[in-house]
Design a protein around this motif. Sequence first.
Motif, PDB file in Angstrom:
ATOM      1  N   LEU A  14      -4.700 -10.149  10.219  1.00 54.21           N
ATOM      2  CA  LEU A  14      -4.413 -11.309   9.377  1.00 54.21           C
ATOM      3  C   LEU A  14      -4.163 -12.567  10.206  1.00 54.21           C
ATOM      4  O   LEU A  14      -4.768 -13.613   9.939  1.00 54.21           O
ATOM      5  CB  LEU A  14      -3.231 -11.001   8.463  1.00 54.21           C
TER       6      LEU A  14
ATOM      7  N   ALA B 238     -11.070  -3.770   8.892  1.00 55.41           N
ATOM      8  CA  ALA B 238     -10.412  -4.180   7.642  1.00 55.41           C
ATOM      9  C   ALA B 238     -11.154  -3.601   6.436  1.00 55.41           C
ATOM     10  O   ALA B 238     -11.382  -4.281   5.427  1.00 55.41           O
ATOM     11  CB  ALA B 238     -10.348  -5.702   7.551  1.00 55.41           C
TER      12      ALA B 238
ATOM     13  N   GLY C 274      -5.621  -4.822   7.158  1.00 56.69           N
ATOM     14  CA  GLY C 274      -6.587  -4.630   6.077  1.00 56.69           C
ATOM     15  C   GLY C 274      -7.061  -3.196   5.969  1.00 56.69           C
ATOM     16  O   GLY C 274      -8.131  -2.934   5.400  1.00 56.69           O
TER      17      GLY C 274
ATOM     18  N   GLN D 116      -1.358  -6.004  -1.093  1.00 61.32           N
ATOM     19  CA  GLN D 116      -1.141  -6.772   0.128  1.00 61.32           C
ATOM     20  C   GLN D 116      -2.230  -6.519   1.168  1.00 61.32           C
ATOM     21  O   GLN D 116      -2.474  -7.367   2.029  1.00 61.32           O
ATOM     22  CB  GLN D 116       0.231  -6.439   0.705  1.00 61.32           C
ATOM     23  N   VAL D 117      -2.902  -5.374   1.104  1.00 56.81           N
ATOM     24  CA  VAL D 117      -3.989  -5.095   2.027  1.00 56.81           C
ATOM     25  C   VAL D 117      -5.130  -6.093   1.854  1.00 56.81           C
ATOM     26  O   VAL D 117      -5.969  -6.271   2.753  1.00 56.81           O
ATOM     27  CB  VAL D 117      -4.486  -3.639   1.843  1.00 56.81           C
ATOM     28  N   ASP D 118      -5.174  -6.786   0.704  1.00 56.85           N
ATOM     29  CA  ASP D 118      -6.248  -7.727   0.401  1.00 56.85           C
ATOM     30  C   ASP D 118      -6.009  -9.132   0.944  1.00 56.85           C
ATOM     31  O   ASP D 118      -6.891  -9.986   0.844  1.00 56.85           O
ATOM     32  CB  ASP D 118      -6.467  -7.810  -1.109  1.00 56.85           C
TER      33      ASP D 118
ATOM     34  N   ASP E 265     -10.525  -1.674   4.010  1.00 59.98           N
ATOM     35  CA  ASP E 265      -9.920  -1.521   2.692  1.00 59.98           C
ATOM     36  C   ASP E 265      -9.490  -2.852   2.074  1.00 59.98           C
ATOM     37  O   ASP E 265      -9.013  -2.879   0.941  1.00 59.98           O
ATOM     38  CB  ASP E 265      -8.714  -0.588   2.781  1.00 59.98           C
ATOM     39  N   SER E 266      -9.672  -3.923   2.817  1.00 65.25           N
ATOM     40  CA  SER E 266      -9.276  -5.241   2.320  1.00 65.25           C
ATOM     41  C   SER E 266     -10.393  -5.832   1.478  1.00 65.25           C
ATOM     42  O   SER E 266     -11.548  -5.897   1.909  1.00 65.25           O
ATOM     43  CB  SER E 266      -8.967  -6.171   3.504  1.00 65.25           C
ATOM     44  N   GLU E 267     -10.062  -6.225   0.261  1.00 63.71           N
ATOM     45  CA  GLU E 267     -11.036  -6.813  -0.660  1.00 63.71           C
ATOM     46  C   GLU E 267     -10.700  -8.281  -0.898  1.00 63.71           C
ATOM     47  O   GLU E 267      -9.543  -8.680  -0.914  1.00 63.71           O
ATOM     48  CB  GLU E 267     -11.010  -6.077  -2.004  1.00 63.71           C
ATOM     49  N   ASN E 268     -11.755  -9.071  -1.085  1.00 61.33           N
ATOM     50  CA  ASN E 268     -11.562 -10.489  -1.363  1.00 61.33           C
ATOM     51  C   ASN E 268     -11.169 -10.683  -2.826  1.00 61.33           C
ATOM     52  O   ASN E 268     -11.995 -10.545  -3.725  1.00 61.33           O
ATOM     53  CB  ASN E 268     -12.851 -11.267  -1.057  1.00 61.33           C
TER      54      ASN E 268
ATOM     55  N   LEU F 134      -5.908 -10.156   3.982  1.00 57.26           N
ATOM     56  CA  LEU F 134      -6.802 -10.458   5.093  1.00 57.26           C
ATOM     57  C   LEU F 134      -8.166 -10.929   4.591  1.00 57.26           C
ATOM     58  O   LEU F 134      -8.631 -12.018   4.976  1.00 57.26           O
ATOM     59  CB  LEU F 134      -6.949  -9.222   5.991  1.00 57.26           C
TER      60      LEU F 134
ATOM     61  N   THR G  94       0.824  -1.220   0.000  1.00 61.09           N
ATOM     62  CA  THR G  94       0.000   0.000   0.000  1.00 61.09           C
ATOM     63  C   THR G  94       0.845   1.252   0.000  1.00 61.09           C
ATOM     64  O   THR G  94       0.370   2.323  -0.382  1.00 61.09           O
ATOM     65  CB  THR G  94      -0.909   0.050   1.241  1.00 61.09           C
TER      66      THR G  94
END
Length: 512
Positions: free
Chosen positions: A121, A415, A94, A395-397, A417-420, A399, A80
């Motif tokens: 994580l 979390a 995340g 890398q934020v994704d 900002d974490s996307e699957n 999680l 990020t």
Amino acid sequence: MRKAGSAVFGFKFPKLGFIAGVLFLNALSVFSQQKPNVVIIYADDLGYGDLSCYGSKIIKTPNIDAVAKSGIRFTNAHSTSPTCTPSRFALMTGIYPWRQTGTGILPGDAKLIIPANHITLPKVFKKAGYYTALVGKWHLGLGDSVNKNWNGEIKPGPNEVGFDYSFIFPATADRVPTVFLENHYVIASDTNDRILVNYRKKVGNDPTGKENPELLKVKADPNQGHNNTIVNGIGRIGFMSGGYKARWVDEELTYTFVDKAGEVIKSHKKQPFLLCYNAIEPHVPRMPATQFKGKSGLGYRGDAILQLDWAVGQIVKYLRENKLEQNTLIIISSDNGPVLNDGYLDGASESYHGEQLGGLRGGKYSLLEGGTRLPFIVSWPGKLKSGVSDAMFSQVDLLASFAAMFDQAVPRNEAVDSENHLDALLGRNKSGRALLIEGNTKDKLAIVKGDWKYIPPGNGPALDKLVNIETGNSRDPQLFNLKTDPAERNNLARKYPEKVRELDQLLQAKLR
């Protein structure tokens, strides 16, 4: 609660009778042992062009190349942020680091910056029944204040945010205190030899790089602050006294961390585990073991990359020896882009001529692609089809993607900002992220949407002269098409003003 995504390991069954329930539980027990172990190898200041599997012509990294050959090599994966603490914060939480104050590069005495009561994580893995371990660099703070008793119990830290076991050093190798912590305690601390740490004034009588430069075995750049307390012949940032039995030897750091990683693998082979191996290479001070010194022909920085490659080979060897290689998912990446002279005059600036960037501009500290576009390799032998992916992944994704793997819901407002993107991570598709924000703080951000990248106008120099890196700063708006111009040479802002307005509005909306 928000769902992270469709399950890989989750089941939904009708009500079971007693016998059927027993059979199901037995089957589930066997199944739990088939969950993949996950090893995340996180390098420090490794650039997009620093590995031979990413096209380097000046250095060979056969062990990392072998992992890449068996898995997926991403060409558009990002941290990020272009510096370490913010990137590590995002990976763990995340959350983009600019959403929380105090996520800049931390001193070695900083307090913990990760909220211990939020999802992380490692907590995702713990909830899925994994043993979780951290070995190597931390740099996310310890305790609940700057003032700590380094000879006593130090918490909260890695254990409180999700790791069952941690063997770390507190910050970076160029910052005091230069000691190991195992869980909550400094290794080999002695109450009769108190460890004192101060980032404002000198403590104790240890020589400093500024006062005693003749004691240094690698010269410090006089303009970058690496001239405080000398430990092992190297000037550090910050002042330290005491703890003489506890102080590390730089040349032995990687051997120590690799041995600890091996212990985790051997002692937990019957339970699925997450091992985060946070490497020290090629961050300064580069002081590789004698085994690697002079072997690269590129000075200590190149030697440190050879040492990193050796460490990866050893971890894979441990997995193979314990018959875990086929059921272990390995991720190799870096926290930010490369830098040559980052405080020590160790010959890197004379040995490299831009090769570490792999054709990109920028580097560590920069909003240009060289700051956050990094090597990112995913391997799971027999489960992933090997190849190359140009999916945009952050890398934020990790999680949310692993939460989806385990059919877990991510708590609302955590979390965020974490996307699957599990399918992209495992090579099932190449769509990845549609939108990505890069940077450390709200006033220094870039936004990427599809092939387009926009950097708003801002103050500050275009070149950071201390480290000789282009920052991405400009008083004019900057717009680049990364598909046709990944090196960001051609500013298209005047040609496509409507695209500039679109991306600027998107970025401002994200900041609200």
